[in-house]
Design a protein around this motif. Structure first.
Motif, PDB file in Angstrom:
ATOM      1  N   TYR A  27       0.441  -1.027   0.202  1.00 19.79           N
ATOM      2  CA  TYR A  27       0.288  -0.254  -0.165  1.00 19.79           C
ATOM      3  C   TYR A  27       0.568   1.255   0.343  1.00 19.79           C
ATOM      4  N   ILE A  28       0.483   2.366  -0.697  1.00 16.88           N
ATOM      5  CA  ILE A  28       0.412   3.671  -0.121  1.00 16.88           C
ATOM      6  C   ILE A  28       0.312   4.517  -0.904  1.00 16.88           C
ATOM      7  N   ASN A  29       0.520   5.062   0.368  1.00 10.84           N
ATOM      8  CA  ASN A  29      -0.097   6.996   0.979  1.00 10.84           C
ATOM      9  C   ASN A  29       0.215   8.139   0.592  1.00 10.84           C
ATOM     10  N   ASP A  30      -0.429   9.031   0.538  1.00 18.24           N
ATOM     11  CA  ASP A  30      -0.191  10.311   0.447  1.00 18.24           C
ATOM     12  C   ASP A  30      -0.031  10.497  -1.113  1.00 18.24           C
ATOM     13  N   THR A  43      -5.037  14.333  -2.777  1.00 16.22           N
ATOM     14  CA  THR A  43      -4.199  13.337  -2.282  1.00 16.22           C
ATOM     15  C   THR A  43      -4.919  12.192  -2.085  1.00 16.22           C
TER      16      THR A  43
END
Length: 227
Positions: free
Chosen positions: A216-219, A226
């Motif tokens: 998972y990747i945030n921001d 965003t």
């Protein structure tokens, strides 16, 4: 098939014959049926029937998808949608966009429906699922103005129109991102994938053992938002 005596045997109440129901429904405007449905679902929500299935203990999971309801070789009515195959054959069909509250126990309860159909007379572009979503979202907000929702949708839906509607209505969303869609977003996600946090979840029951691997990747910035 549907049998009224079976309903009575299990639930102890009688229903009219399906032919009788069909005759009545043919005379009821669709918007009135939608109003009845909204009232019934509101009752279930007030009774907290779906409370334990909410996402993050707050939002109701609402799956949105289109489905075909009839196909014809010849034009059925002035509102038919049309599609021409590669070999030049045109067929006519009717489609509906559905929003359903879904639960992990397998229930799918219709929250609202929006028919996808062409207007009467001349038109430049025929109706489509994305146009119908705008109308469907307005209907959901009107009938359930304070309901916390998380929209679940397929690869047709990652676009600014949908993002704007969800943001305006304070809805969360989980949307499939297909290859080739939102190209700059996909490109950045691909570059960040190597450094993405990973997590594995092991599940087992009497018949199966499964390991689920997540990354998972945030921001991630895209436009003014965003993700």
């Amino acid at each position: 098939g549907f049998r009224t005596d079976t309903i009575y045997r299990y639930f102890k109440f009688r229903l009219p014959h399906p032919d009788t129901s069909d005759e009545v429904l043919r005379h009821i405007p669709p918007n009135e049926i939608e109003d009845i449905k909204a009232t019934l679902v509101s009752g279930l929500i007030e009774q907290k029937v779906f409370g334990k299935f909410r996402f993050l203990n707050k939002s109701y999971l609402v799956a949105v998808d289109g489905t075909g309801i009839a196909t014809f070789e010849e034009k059925h009515c002035e509102h038919c949608l049309t599609k021409t195959s590669k070999n030049g054959v045109t067929y006519y069909f009717h489609y509906v966009l559905e929003a359903k509250i879904v639960t992990s126990s397998g229930f799918a309860i219709s929250l609202a429906s929006e028919f996808i159909e062409n207007p009467s007379g001349d038109y430049q572009k025929q109706d489509c699922e994305q146009k119908a979503f705008v109308r469907l979202a307005a209907k959901i907000k009107k009938n359930f103005p304070r309901l916390p929702i998380c929209i679940l949708a397929d690869g047709l839906y990652p676009n600014n129109t949908v993002f704007d509607i969800c943001e305006k209505n304070s809805w969360l969303f989980i949307i499939t991102l297909k290859d080739g869609c939102l190209k700059t977003f996909n490109k950045e996600a691909e570059l960040l994938k190597a450094t993405a946090p990973k997590r594995s979840v092991f599940r087992a029951d009497k018949t199966s053992r499964t390991t689920l691997d997540y990354a998972y990747i945030n921001d991630i910035e895209y436009g003014e938002r965003t993700f």
